[in-house]
Write an enzyme that holds these catalytic residues in place. Structure first.
Site, short mmCIF file in Angstrom:
data_model
loop_
_atom_site.label_atom_id
_atom_site.label_comp_id
_atom_site.label_asym_id
_atom_site.label_seq_id
_atom_site.Cartn_x
_atom_site.Cartn_y
_atom_site.Cartn_z
N CYS A 1 -16.71 19.06 17.86
CA CYS A 1 -17.94 19.64 17.35
C CYS A 1 -19.14 18.81 17.80
O CYS A 1 -19.43 18.76 18.98
CB CYS A 1 -17.86 19.77 15.82
SG CYS A 1 -19.09 20.89 15.15
N HIS B 1 -12.40 22.41 14.72
CA HIS B 1 -12.06 21.17 14.03
C HIS B 1 -10.55 21.06 13.78
O HIS B 1 -10.09 21.49 12.71
CB HIS B 1 -12.76 21.13 12.67
CG HIS B 1 -14.23 20.89 12.75
ND1 HIS B 1 -14.79 19.65 12.74
CD2 HIS B 1 -15.27 21.76 12.85
CE1 HIS B 1 -16.11 19.73 12.81
NE2 HIS B 1 -16.42 21.03 12.88
N GLU C 1 -8.95 18.56 12.82
CA GLU C 1 -8.69 17.72 11.63
C GLU C 1 -8.76 18.53 10.34
O GLU C 1 -8.29 18.09 9.30
CB GLU C 1 -9.66 16.53 11.60
CG GLU C 1 -11.06 16.80 11.06
CD GLU C 1 -11.99 17.46 12.07
OE1 GLU C 1 -11.51 17.88 13.14
OE2 GLU C 1 -13.21 17.55 11.77
#
Lengths: 747, 82, 230
Positions: C86, C203, C205
């Site tokens: 990002c 993302h 994560e």
């Protein structure tokens, strides 16, 4: 500096004359009181200080007397409402939560973007000033996980923006806003002071008139990046142990933070304005004391630990300027170098403002709305599609069916999917959001390092409160708690944001009083304390007062995150139960408003005993992990709740066949009331067949009326021969309602 | 040392699609400004700087633009010095 | 595998990356402050999401000049493995470690939602555990993810198999209607020439634990563990 000095000389402070007092909203009686407190006439700066501290926004002068009736005690309550910036509740495992809701209505009406943004900044500071890291919210690295959006023409010209933030902390990290310890240094940290938001607190206590658009400077501009730096630096400095007290500079900025911290500690405080970091030149003390520049905090550090504080703020590239110190006695003293500018007892400002009980009168319109007779509503079969009216998509002379009504209700923005809105916020950052927004009855956020999770929901039906402020407020509490319970949480506390019109109008004050009683009664019955909140009066535009809108937020705890219960149907073949009872109630319903264009009737009645029993049964069923899904019935009644329960992630859905309308408690209940009525204390539950006996036993134990009404499966929603719609059409109506309207606005 | 005032205009290169500009253009059309043919949204900087002479100021500004103020992959700029 | 997560003052996905690498993937993980000059000898550097320095000028424009970025550029130039997620991707673009630039999303709105990504290259050290054309469910959350580059650059990226992820449908179909932000050729993630630097807008994560609704992001971390051999 030389520029500053010359400009200062040319700016003469106005004399304290009746016109000045009037402009500051100080009444002659209040002025007498000020003179008595000081033992002399106040100067211009002091008038400014009193005016903001004794404004409604800071002093709650028109609401305090009634707010006292809220239940504030609870076994888990660590900081009670009113003691600090926000209430604090123990959640076990050495963790606690701080949460609060606040309004930023007036600035948002003038400048929606900055108004709403600074509203958020303010509430965040209220949370991290207590040592808690905000865990639900927006844009500065805090997820916005839930929300409630209610559209009604009564808010045109005066939109309500209520922001709720929930913060998490360990017990030992709890920080207080008190200026304790003689000689302890008082630090100013964060952004520089400018003229922005001057008199914002006084501004928030004034009705919006046509001229307000000229008042633009009263709206502050927020800097989310600086807010994030301030948040991180404050949490770090609180953890360092160098802080005695800390307070956000919100409404009435420097004035409020200095006199409140001193008042809480029972000490005095002195500050030197020559040391104040300033963004503009030529500011006079009055402006410095009243500025509402954003991203500023006041910190009372421990003497000898100044270096720790200064180093942490330097690390985050923020100012930490020693502005003054804690003093003996009880006076707030403001200096400019050696020159004493203002001297006022701190307590007189913070805690001894005037308290008023206003005149009350039941509004006349209620006679009319109550007289409304449900039988005057024509049968659905007599409604027909016609041009220019509702159901414009129907051909003329076609009879309206329950299917059409359902699809029409799903297209109502207050009911429809809010994805268009929440997809514009980061709702996943911090990787704790277990239930994404808008899909379930409450947001669920896990607590890393523990098995626990928090659930939160907010609610208020403005139309109910317009028709019956007592019942409407009671329902707002019960429904937000019910939402938390449906998602698996046990309610810990509520926060409220009470949005009303001008309290000097007896009709407004009456609705306010009624709403307070409704909240109190519901909280007492449910055993949930009020841990903090906010009052916003003067929400009026030239068209009149808004609906009385007591927005309620509830936070609950899940001992184990695996207890989180979704609101949508999960498995083909699961059986569906409808808990609660159905009456012939249509007053205040979305059905009446949207289909018959009537804002009338008697709102649904809420029986608190039944509500408590229902919530207890749901909590137990959840603990024993009996339910696959639980969804509360609210706007649009059974049909809308069932339709929503069919929808999962976008494009993922499942149908249901519901053959019964549940427990009907009145003779001759109309079919529209059974399908679209909004009777309270009802929940739609699905579970596997094997769990049915266990579930029924729990319901019997708490005497909750129930019916097994149907089965999950297929790709259509069918309800009792009246509704038969493809779930795909339900999804289309529900998801397109807001995008369709917004894109039209933009184009 | 002399003080110079510079105005820096930054716009997206012609070949780069400008979604903001497109939206504003469409809004103008819907407001009735049908004659509006093209619209590009850009950034504008006002810089006050001290330099030996005009040449040095120009060199500094060029550096500032190419290092930080402008992303030369997608943006172009003009500097006006006074 | 030793992981360093860089923290800029406005980073907000730093602790998310840290938690996933440390608690989920069980890696030796540490934070590196943006004013630091020492990367602490990692096998992997993560540039997390957020808004590094407020990003008022352009996303990532100022972060590029921070002391730590000098180290990151050197580390990458020496073949060290770097992933920018990002805002981290935006910083890599501004720093010139990856080609191209970001424009505002074509809707001009911030978008936060789960999207589908088709894996276009399974030979890289970031994707060796993924199957060809495997479709991943990973969220995005950005206002400027509309990737652009000149046609020659795009052609090179394509020819050199450096487009790693494209926005797709759940079944892997690539079409404009599955493109959330207007990125050229639905590009969601690209590699540098040497294949040791990956930038991606989604993302991973946020999609590494079942409780968060998807564990598809783990494929990337597992690939990195595999190629690190520890």
């Amino acid at each position: 500096m030389s520029v500053t000095m010359t400009e200062e000389k040319t700016r003469k402070e106005p004399a304290v004359i009746p016109e000045l007092l009037k402009a500051h909203g100080i009444t002659p009686e209040e002025y007498d009181r000020i003179k008595k407190i000081l033992g002399r006439e106040p100067n211009f700066t002091e008038v400014g200080i009193f005016s903001v501290m004794w404004s409604e926004h800071c002093s709650y002068k028109n609401s305090k007397a009634l707010l006292k009736t809220f239940p504030k005690e609870g076994k888990a309550v660590m900081v009670k409402a009113g003691e600090e910036n926000a209430g604090c509740v123990d959640i076990g495992d050495n963790y606690a939560v701080v949460f609060k809701m606040e309004s930023h209505n007036h600035p948002s009406a003038i400048e929606p973007f900055q108004g709403a943004a600074t509203g958020l900044g303010g509430i965040l500071r209220d949370i991290f000033t207590m040592g808690a890291r905000p865990i639900f919210n927006l844009d500065i690295g805090i997820p916005t996980v839930g929300g409630e959006i209610y559209f009604d023409s009564s808010y045109e010209g005066n939109p309500l923006v209520n922001v709720m933030s929930v913060g998490l902390l360990k017990h030992e990290e709890l920080a207080k806003g008190a200026a304790k310890g003689l000689g302890n240094p008082v630090y100013y940290v964060g952004a520089d002071t400018g003229r922005d938001g001057l008199g914002g607190a006084a501004f928030a206590s004034k009705e919006l008139t046509e001229e307000s658009h000229e008042d633009r400077p009263a709206v502050q501009v927020g800097d989310p990046f600086k807010e994030k730096l301030l948040l991180e630096a404050c949490l770090e400095v609180i953890k360092s142990g160098a802080v005695v007290g800390i307070q956000d500079m919100g409404a009435a900025g420097l004035t409020c933070s200095t006199c409140e911290t001193a008042s809480r500690a029972g000490t005095g405080i002195k500050i030197d304005l020559n040391k104040l970091p300033q963004r503009e030149t030529g500011m006079i003390p009055y402006e410095m004391m009243l500025s509402e520049s954003q991203e500023r905090m006041l910190i009372i550090a421990q003497k000898g630990k100044e270096k720790i504080v200064e180093d942490i703020f330097e690390k985050w590239d923020l100012h930490a300027v020693k502005l003054g110190e804690v003093t003996d006695g009880h006076l707030m003293r403001v200096y400019q170098g050696d020159k004493l500018i203002a001297e006022i007892p701190a307590k007189a400002l913070a805690d001894e403002g005037p308290i008023y009980i206003r005149e009350e009168k039941e509004p006349a319109y209620l006679k009319e709305t109550r007289a409304f007779n449900i039988n005057s509503i024509p049968d659905l079969s007599s409604l027909q599609g016609r041009k220019g009216a509702r159901f414009t998509n129907l051909a003329p002379n076609t009879t309206v069916t329950c299917n059409d009504v359902l699809l029409q209700l799903l297209d109502v923005p207050s009911i429809a999917s809010k994805a268009w809105i929440y997809e514009q916020y980061d709702h996943m950052v911090r990787t704790d959001t277990v239930f994404l927004p808008g899909r379930h009855d409450a947001a669920v956020v896990r607590i890393k390092g523990t098995k626990r999770a928090l659930a939160a929901a907010s609610d208020c039906n403005g139309l109910y409160c317009y028709l019956d402020p007592y019942e409407g407020a009671k329902i707002a509490v019960a429904e937000s708690a019910r939402n938390v319970v449906c998602a698996g949480g046990e309610p810990l506390g509520i926060t409220d944001c009470l949005n009303f019109g001008n309290p000097m109008k007896p009709e407004v004050y009456w609705t306010f009083h009624q709403a307070i009683s409704g909240i109190s009664d519901a909280c007492r019955a449910l055993g949930v304390p009020v841990t903090g909140g906010n009052v916003s009066f003067y929400n009026e535009s030239p068209a009149g007062a808004i609906y009385p809108t007591p927005t309620i937020g509830v936070v609950g705890i899940l001992e184990d995150v695996s207890m989180a219960t979704p609101s949508n149907f999960q498995k083909e073949g699961d059986v569906i139960y409808l808990l609660g009872e159905t009456f012939n109630e249509l007053g205040g319903s979305q059905y009446l408003l949207e289909i018959h264009a009537k804002r009338a009737g008697i709102t649904p009645r809420l029986d608190l005993k039944k509500e408590v029993a229902l919530q207890k049964a749901l909590l137990k069923a959840n603990k024993e992990r009996v339910m696959s899904s639980a969804h509360d019935l609210s706007d649009g009644g059974l049909a809308v709740a069932a339709a929503e329960a069919c929808l999962g992630e976008p494009g993922k859905f499942i149908g249901a066949e519901i053959s019964s309308l549940g427990v009907i408690r009145e003779k001759d209940v109309r079919i529209d009331a059974a399908l679209f009525g909004e009777c309270q204390s009802r929940v739609l539950v699905s579970l596997s067949k094997e769990n049915a006996p266990k579930f029924e036993k729990i319901l019997a134990e708490f005497s909750v009326p129930f019916t097994q009404v149907g089965t999950v499966g297929g790709n259509r929603l069918q309800i009792a021969d009246k509704i038969n719609v493809a779930v795909m059409d339900i999804e289309k109506a529900y998801r397109n309602a807001i995008p369709r309207r917004m894109e039209k606005v933009i184009a | 040392m002399k003080t110079f005032n510079a105005k820096v205009n930054v716009t997206l290169k012609k070949s780069v699609l400008d979604p903001q500009g497109q939206t504003v253009l469409e809004a103008l059309h819907s407001l009735g400004y049908k004659g509006t043919e093209n619209l590009r949204v850009g950034k504008y900087f006002e810089v006050t700087l001290n330099a030996q002479d005009e040449n040095s100021a120009k060199t500094q500004l060029k550096e500032m633009c190419e290092k930080l103020l402008v992303n030369t992959v997608i943006e172009q700029y003009e500097v006006h010095l006074s | 595998m030793k992981v360093s997560v860089v923290v800029f003052p406005g980073s907000n996905c730093d602790s998310d990356c840290f938690n996933v690498m440390k608690d989920v993937m069980k890696c030796d993980t540490q934070f590196v402050w943006h004013k630091d000059h020492d990367l602490k000898k990692p096998d992997l550097v993560i540039l997390p999401g957020g808004f590094s320095y407020g990003d008022y000028l352009r996303c990532g424009a100022i972060a590029r000049f921070s002391p730590v970025m000098r180290e990151v550029v050197q580390f990458a130039n020496n073949g060290g493995t770097v992933i920018g997620i990002c805002n981290g991707f935006q910083i890599l673009l501004e720093a010139g470690l990856l080609p191209g630039a970001m424009l505002a999303n074509r809707s001009l709105k911030f978008i936060c939602k789960h999207v589908w990504l088709r894996t276009e290259n399974t030979k890289s050290k970031f994707t060796n555990r993924l199957k060809p054309a495997q479709v991943l469910n990973i969220p995005i959350a950005h206002g400027e993810g509309n990737y652009t580059a000149d046609p020659d650059t795009i052609k090179r990226l394509r020819d050199e198999n450096r487009i790693v992820f494209r926005y797709s449908s759940e079944s892997g179909e690539i079409a404009d209607k599955f493109n959330p932000n207007g990125a050229v050729e639905n590009i969601a993630g690209i590699l540098n020439e040497k294949g040791n630097v990956l930038g991606m807008m989604p993302h991973p994560e946020r999609a590494s634990e079942d409780i968060l609704g998807s564990h598809d992001g783990r494929g990337i971390w597992e690939s990195l563990l595999e190629s690190a051999g520890k």
